[in-house]
Every structure is written in C-alpha cells, then in structure tokens.
Write a protein that holds these residues in place. Structure first.
Motif, PDB file in Angstrom:
ATOM      1  N   ARG A   1      52.403  -8.488  36.611  1.00  0.00           N
ATOM      2  CA  ARG A   1      53.253  -7.747  35.685  1.00  0.00           C
ATOM      3  C   ARG A   1      54.570  -8.502  35.471  1.00  0.00           C
ATOM      4  O   ARG A   1      55.050  -8.641  34.351  1.00  0.00           O
ATOM      5  CB  ARG A   1      53.536  -6.352  36.243  1.00  0.00           C
TER       6      ARG A   1
ATOM      7  N   ASP B   1      61.199  -1.859  33.217  1.00  0.00           N
ATOM      8  CA  ASP B   1      60.383  -1.845  34.433  1.00  0.00           C
ATOM      9  C   ASP B   1      58.889  -1.978  34.146  1.00  0.00           C
ATOM     10  O   ASP B   1      58.163  -2.547  34.947  1.00  0.00           O
ATOM     11  CB  ASP B   1      60.623  -0.542  35.213  1.00  0.00           C
ATOM     12  N   ASN B   2      58.417  -1.437  33.031  1.00  0.00           N
ATOM     13  CA  ASN B   2      56.968  -1.304  32.845  1.00  0.00           C
ATOM     14  C   ASN B   2      56.377  -2.034  31.644  1.00  0.00           C
ATOM     15  O   ASN B   2      55.153  -2.168  31.556  1.00  0.00           O
ATOM     16  CB  ASN B   2      56.608   0.186  32.728  1.00  0.00           C
ATOM     17  N   CYS B   3      57.190  -2.456  30.703  1.00  0.00           N
ATOM     18  CA  CYS B   3      56.664  -3.148  29.519  1.00  0.00           C
ATOM     19  C   CYS B   3      56.123  -4.518  29.904  1.00  0.00           C
ATOM     20  O   CYS B   3      56.787  -5.282  30.602  1.00  0.00           O
ATOM     21  CB  CYS B   3      57.781  -3.291  28.475  1.00  0.00           C
ATOM     22  N   THR B   4      54.904  -4.826  29.461  1.00  0.00           N
ATOM     23  CA  THR B   4      54.285  -6.125  29.740  1.00  0.00           C
ATOM     24  C   THR B   4      54.530  -7.129  28.617  1.00  0.00           C
ATOM     25  O   THR B   4      54.003  -8.242  28.653  1.00  0.00           O
ATOM     26  CB  THR B   4      52.769  -5.956  29.908  1.00  0.00           C
TER      27      THR B   4
ATOM     28  N   SER C   1      62.748   2.413  31.816  1.00  0.00           N
ATOM     29  CA  SER C   1      61.282   2.413  31.916  1.00  0.00           C
ATOM     30  C   SER C   1      60.686   1.264  31.118  1.00  0.00           C
ATOM     31  O   SER C   1      59.648   0.717  31.483  1.00  0.00           O
ATOM     32  CB  SER C   1      60.710   3.757  31.454  1.00  0.00           C
TER      33      SER C   1
ATOM     34  N   GLN D   1      51.793  -6.387  40.804  1.00  0.00           N
ATOM     35  CA  GLN D   1      53.191  -6.502  40.398  1.00  0.00           C
ATOM     36  C   GLN D   1      53.569  -7.940  40.033  1.00  0.00           C
ATOM     37  O   GLN D   1      54.351  -8.168  39.113  1.00  0.00           O
ATOM     38  CB  GLN D   1      54.102  -5.993  41.527  1.00  0.00           C
TER      39      GLN D   1
ATOM     40  N   ARG E   1      56.257 -10.035  32.166  1.00  0.00           N
ATOM     41  CA  ARG E   1      57.510  -9.397  31.787  1.00  0.00           C
ATOM     42  C   ARG E   1      58.540 -10.406  31.291  1.00  0.00           C
ATOM     43  O   ARG E   1      59.376 -10.112  30.448  1.00  0.00           O
ATOM     44  CB  ARG E   1      58.058  -8.624  32.982  1.00  0.00           C
TER      45      ARG E   1
ATOM     46  N   GLU F   1      51.250   1.285  28.430  1.00  0.00           N
ATOM     47  CA  GLU F   1      52.042   1.281  29.663  1.00  0.00           C
ATOM     48  C   GLU F   1      52.907   2.547  29.757  1.00  0.00           C
ATOM     49  O   GLU F   1      53.066   3.282  28.787  1.00  0.00           O
ATOM     50  CB  GLU F   1      52.930   0.024  29.699  1.00  0.00           C
ATOM     51  N   ASP F   2      53.494   2.749  30.944  1.00  0.00           N
ATOM     52  CA  ASP F   2      54.294   3.957  31.204  1.00  0.00           C
ATOM     53  C   ASP F   2      55.723   3.730  30.702  1.00  0.00           C
ATOM     54  O   ASP F   2      56.656   3.574  31.490  1.00  0.00           O
ATOM     55  CB  ASP F   2      54.291   4.247  32.709  1.00  0.00           C
TER      56      ASP F   2
END
Ligand code: SF4
Ligand code: SF4
Ligand code: SF4
Length: 173
Positions: free
Chosen positions: A10, A37-40, A34, A7, A14, A83-84
């Motif tokens: 990440r 929270d999840n995009c790199t 999302s 994390q 982020r 990514e999700d």
C-alpha cells in the motif's frame, strides 16, 4: 479466510506524502486524513469524474481543479473507489469549505464585472450596489455548495475555495 492488507505494498502505491494541507481533494471524504492513509492512487476516481475536474495533485493524491470546470456532485468518484476513503453517509455536505475572493477581483478594482454571479446556481453570489463604486461581490457561505462553477469563469482567477479546519490533518511521516 481473512485477507490482510499488505501495508508495504500500500505504501509503495501511495507514493510520497503531500505537503499542502488545504488542497481540496475530493467530495464526501471520510476525512482528508482517510485519503492520505488509505488511497492507493489508483486513479479510478479521476477516470470516473463526469466533468474531468479531478487530477493527480500534490503527493500523487487526487485533487480537485476548479479551473477545469465544476463539481456536479454526481458521486461517480465515490462509486469508483474501492478503498476506505469516502463517507458512508452521502446525504451529508460533500465538504466543509470557504469560498473567498482575492483583491484582484475586477469589481474591487472598480471595473464592472459580474461574471461569477451568472454561474452560481444557488444564488450564493450577489452584488451590492454602492454610491461612488461599481457593484461589489458578496458570497453567502450558507448558500455556497463549493461546486466551483464560479472559479473558471472569473477572468482574474480571483475566487478561491479552501478547506475549513485542516488542524487535524497529519502529513509527512
Ligand atoms: S462528484 Fe462527480 S463531478 Fe464531483 S468530483 Fe466526483 S465525479 Fe467529479
Ligand atoms: S479511486 Fe479511491 S483509491 Fe483510487 S485514487 Fe481515487 S480515492 Fe484513491
Ligand atoms: S462555489 Fe459557491 S459561490 Fe461559486 S458557483 Fe458554486 S455555489 Fe456559487
């Protein structure tokens, strides 16, 4: 062996949190949240976009810029992402948006213009003929896909496409 998500790594990629909730990010997002929270911020979607309308936006997250062109709904951004972030059901509408026109619209200022109508493949834009007025633009939201083709052709940059319902988005940790 299960490989856990680092994390802190990440979060490093982020970058800072965005400040603009209503910015139109990408089609077929699972949710705007999302993405945050999840995009790199790897930029793969930016490179993949066939019309080059995705740019690095607020907070470093990808963002659609319709002044650069339209979305063809090719889904190349979805395919490029590891990514999700995106929905698993691409048969659904790509986004929930509202298309509006500002008071700088030439027709609203009694100057003849119908540039946007010709760009709209779904014929969501029509012009209403009135007495004592040049024809006035109407947008049928039900027929509008949010493709953005009408945005860059407007000489007044009067057309805006905004996300509907940003109430559940949390930004700024
Ligand atoms: S669907 Fe295609 S045209 Fe639309 S933003 Fe994604 S890559 Fe670009
Ligand atoms: S490809 Fe996915 S992870 Fe990479 S910047 Fe685009 S949305 Fe973010
Ligand atoms: S964004 Fe909506 S109104 Fe504009 S060209 Fe696309 S479908 Fe037509």
């Amino acid at each position: 062996m299960t490989v856990g998500v680092d994390q802190s790594r990440r979060n490093f990629f982020r970058g800072k949190r965005p400040s603009e909730k209503s910015a139109l990010r990408l089609p077929w997002l699972k949710s705007q949240q999302s993405l945050y929270d999840n995009c790199t911020q790897c930029t793969e979607c930016i490179s993949a976009c066939e019309t080059q309308i995705i740019k690095k936006g607020d907070g470093g997250f990808p963002q659609i810029d319709f002044s650069l062109g339209e979305c063809t709904f090719c889904q190349k951004c979805v395919a490029a992402c590891h990514e999700d972030v995106f929905s698993d059901d691409l048969s659904q509408a790509p986004w929930h948006i509202e298309t509006t026109v500002k008071s700088s619209c030439l027709a609203q200022n009694q100057i003849m213009c119908q540039s946007c109508q010709d760009s709209c493949d779904t014929q969501a834009i029509s012009f209403q003929y009135l007495k004592s007025s040049v024809p006035q633009m109407r947008i049928n939201q039900d027929d509008c896909t949010g493709c953005g083709a009408c945005v860059s052709v407007c000489p007044q940059a009067a057309i805006e496409i905004k996300l509907l319902d940003t109430s559940t988005i949390t930004i700024g940790d």
